[in-house]
Design a protein around this motif. Structure first.
Motif, short mmCIF file in Angstrom:
data_model
loop_
_atom_site.label_atom_id
_atom_site.label_comp_id
_atom_site.label_asym_id
_atom_site.label_seq_id
_atom_site.Cartn_x
_atom_site.Cartn_y
_atom_site.Cartn_z
N ASP A 29 0.83 -1.26 -0.10
CA ASP A 29 0.17 -0.09 -0.14
C ASP A 29 0.99 1.43 -0.08
N CYS A 32 2.44 1.80 -3.45
CA CYS A 32 1.50 2.13 -4.55
C CYS A 32 1.42 3.57 -4.42
N GLU A 33 1.21 4.25 -3.13
CA GLU A 33 1.21 5.82 -2.92
C GLU A 33 2.32 6.44 -3.15
N THR A 94 0.33 -4.44 -9.42
CA THR A 94 0.06 -5.48 -8.76
C THR A 94 0.67 -6.88 -8.87
N LYS A 97 3.05 -7.66 -6.25
CA LYS A 97 2.69 -7.50 -5.00
C LYS A 97 3.11 -8.95 -4.37
#
Length: 278
Positions: A29, A32-33, A94, A97
């Protein structure tokens, strides 16, 4: 026939093996940010070809991809990468991930230059993987007969020389070189023409793009290593540590559930494959 053989070989060498990854430290997370257009994402691969690249380059990182879309634009994060099986193509973040990754960010680039780097890579979607580059890289790293490093690059040509083919790190190197951004240049001191013998200047030489490996973006002094968890804001004072009693109980449960291995036995995962230890 050769295309079919190459396709089969690509599927075999790039088959993902999650059980080979003992520990994952990624905060997806936060990644991604924090990821931005123009960032280079280094990946610790788990496939057979990844193991070979890590061995040859003596590095943790076996693959590199370039960010071409980030969350600041309201779109999902997307990367451009070059793989043995699919060539140059666009993928969602993703895909990685659950992998160990590292973000390398070129410093001093403005927004227009970052977009130009991303656009260069996007315009080359559809290029095929340059398989010859892998063999040439192996010959460079493991020369026979032994040749001094300073002579190897002048005696060898890398890759097939076909503009329709590329590898992951070479494509990214070309993208940054298109805006005259250095990665690991060769810097020499040279006497200026007509000047005294005491007057010297630095002359930078661009290395051929096919000589770059994923780890070079990590080693480059012109790329900052950005760690998402720290960038997001990390405070060790907010950590809730396990009490000594809880830790002892956890270790006891782990020891009770383990099965002793007899002499000659090997530890294996649920699919019967040998687990990597260490």
């Amino acid at each position: 026939m050769f295309d079919r053989i190459g396709e089969f070989l690509g599927q075999y060498l790039e088959f993902d093996r999650p059980e080979r990854q003992a520990y994952v430290s990624q905060d997806f997370d936060a990644l991604c940010e924090m990821l931005r257009v123009g960032d280079v994402l280094l990946v610790e691969g788990r496939a057979k070809i990844s193991s070979g690249i890590k061995y040859l380059t003596q590095s943790t990182w076996s693959h590199a991809a370039l960010c071409v879309s980030d969350q600041t634009s309201g779109a999902p994060c997307e990367l451009i990468e070059v793989t043995l099986e699919e060539g140059c193509h666009k993928i969602p973040l993703t895909k990685y991930k659950g992998f160990n990754t590292r973000v390398c960010r070129a410093v001093s680039l403005d927004d227009d230059e970052r977009k130009a780097v991303a656009r260069y890579a996007e315009e080359r979607i559809g290029l095929r993987y340059d398989k010859r580059n892998i063999f040439d890289l192996a010959r460079y790293l493991l020369p026979f007969p032994p040749i001094p490093i300073r002579w190897r690059r002048r005696m060898m040509s890398f890759g097939a020389g076909d503009p329709t083919r590329a590898i992951c790190s070479s494509l990214i190197a070309q993208a940054f070189q298109s805006v005259n951004y250095p990665i690991l240049p060769t810097i020499e001191m040279s006497s200026a023409a007509g000047a005294s013998k005491w007057h010297h200047r630095e002359v930078w030489h661009i290395r051929h793009y096919s000589m770059f490996m994923p780890r070079d973006f990590d080693l480059s002094p012109y790329f900052a290593v950005v760690k998402p968890t720290i960038k997001k804001g990390f405070d060790h004072r907010k950590i809730t540590w396990a009490e000594p009693e809880e830790l002892a109980n956890t270790e006891a449960e782990a020891g009770a559930s383990s099965i002793p291995l007899g002499e000659g036995d090997t530890e294996s995962g649920g699919n019967g494959q040998s687990q990597q230890v260490g």
